[in-house]
Write an enzyme that holds these catalytic residues in place. Structure first.
Site, PDB file in Angstrom:
ATOM      1  CB  ALA A 279      -0.945   0.007   1.206  1.00 14.52           C
TER       2      ALA A 279
ATOM      3  CG  HIS B 293      18.561   9.731 -33.705  1.00 12.04           C
ATOM      4  ND1 HIS B 293      17.489   9.708 -34.564  1.00 12.04           N
ATOM      5  CD2 HIS B 293      18.499  10.927 -33.079  1.00 12.04           C
ATOM      6  CE1 HIS B 293      16.825  10.840 -34.469  1.00 12.04           C
ATOM      7  NE2 HIS B 293      17.421  11.593 -33.583  1.00 12.04           N
TER       8      HIS B 293
ATOM      9  CB  ALA C 278      18.162  22.019 -27.576  1.00 15.48           C
TER      10      ALA C 278
END
Length: 414
Positions: free
Chosen positions: A8, A312, A388
């Site tokens: 739980a 990639h 980025a």
């Protein structure tokens, strides 16, 4: 005999991977922790009662339909003793109790030889657990919950700790009903054990082999490595030409491995995963269902959860990545300090040393932009976005947007 498994709690020390799932549902070696526990005991009990609470639907949905399993909902988490007490009206005889986050190798059968027993494990850091001292004939004579170093030196010579596995007589329910709440305001199972110790009715069983209380992120990877050591190879799916597979590797139906990829076992790749081309999957890695590891990406010693995409030119090492994540090109998880010291993680506000090599812990639905680097031990909360060119060197809370604001200077050449 029946069993009660305590499931739980919310597992806050494992955030962010427990933000959206109960700790017993963390996947280890391709299946939830809880499923590993059930497989250890299901042939020795008639019924298994799962006491569920936090994100209970995820446990109920996964195990629904198993005739041996019933669910008991603990609406408020009021302690381990309270969780066990929830099963009183279901259990008529002696019973087992297991914490829903404990992985163990030892056979449960030895517990059945005792009326009341607690599993014990020998550790180097007993101060993090409940320390137990044994007397004559393996009777437990003392128990101290998470003692400090001075208490250990003054009261104990033992490094045996409570391993979270119990065999109890039915009258223990009466003990639990009469307990007063602890300082935390909870009914503690350990307080019931102390009552058994006072009447010389509790025995200790030292466990053999591997044992792990899954409380911190590196415990997850340790348990994952333990199970992967014992897998048997089985290759299915669509394997293209010039794929190199060595060691013990499980590749399920529905997997695609594109050409020129390399897979070094032990590795488990679940159904629907898509690998390559030119991907490198290194030992002790598990790729869960519908994951994608793309061109020239490398995964090592990590758990990648369902539907996560690492397309990639990325590296993920010694990390735990949640479900539904999407990494931008050249996302890197660093996993080693220059000084070769253990990687430090922030666990509930305290800096804790982990192991020599440890990467990142990423919650569910996290997205990274191109050229994002994550320093060793960093945690990123669920539903966050990292823009980025960011170097992430501190923990990121859930629902965050992280970006770096650089100014682009453009001038004429002449």
């Amino acid at each position: 005999m029946d069993a009660v498994i305590l499931c739980a709690g919310s597992g806050t020390r494992l955030y962010p991977i427990t933000e959206n799932r109960p700790k017993p549902m963390i996947p280890i070696a391709g299946k939830p922790i809880l499923e590993h526990i059930i497989e250890k005991i299901e042939n020795h009990v008639e019924k298994i009662y799962l006491v569920v609470g936090f994100e209970k639907e995820k446990i109920i949905d996964y195990f629904y339909g198993n005739e041996k399993i019933e669910f008991i909902v603990q609406e408020k988490q009021l302690g381990t003793g309270h969780a066990v007490l929830m099963a009183k009206n279901y259990i008529k005889g002696d019973f087992l109790v297991l914490n829903g986050d404990v992985i163990f190798e030892s056979d449960i059968l030895e517990f059945l030889n005792y009326e009341n027993a607690v599993g014990l494990s020998k550790v180097d850091n007993p101060e993090n657990f409940g320390v137990i001292e044994l007397g004559y004939d393996n009777k437990v004579i003392n128990l101290l919950e998470k003692p400090n170093e001075d208490e250990i030196k003054s009261k104990f010579t033992s490094n045996l700790i409570n391993a979270g596995i119990y065999k109890l007589e039915n009258f223990v329910f009466e003990i639990l009903e009469n307990l007063l709440p602890s300082e935390r305001g909870e009914i503690e199972l350990t307080d019931a054990l102390k009552k058994l110790i006072e009447s010389s009715k509790l025995y200790g069983i030292e466990l053999n082999g591997y044992w792990n209380d899954i409380g911190r992120p590196w415990d997850v990877l340790s348990a994952n490595n333990y199970f992967l050591k014992n897998i048997m190879p089985k290759i299915s799916g669509n394997i293209e030409n010039n794929v190199t597979i060595t060691g013990n590797v499980i590749i399920e139906e529905g997997v695609t491995v594109k050409s020129n990829s390399v897979i070094e076992g032990p590795v488990i790749i679940k159904s629907g995963a898509f690998i390559g081309p030119l991907a490198y999957i290194r030992p002790n890695t598990v790729l869960m269902e519908d994951t994608f590891v793309g061109n020239s990406s490398e995964i090592k010693g990590s758990i990648i959860m369902k539907n996560t995409k690492i397309p990639h030119l990325s590296y993920v090492g010694d990390s735990i990545i949640g479900s539904d994540c999407n990494f931008g090109c050249n996302t890197i998880t660093a996993n080693l300090r220059f000084d070769d010291e253990p990687v430090t993680l922030n666990i509930k506000g305290t800096k804790v040393k982990s192991v020599r090599k440890f990467g990142a812990v990423i919650g569910d639905n996290v997205k990274t932009g191109i050229q994002v680097s994550l320093m060793p031990g960093v945690k990123v909360g669920s539903n966050s976005i990292i823009g980025a060119n960011c170097l992430v060197d501190k923990d990121i809370e859930k629902e965050s947007f992280v970006y770096k604001k650089d100014e682009l200077i453009i001038k004429k050449r002449n």
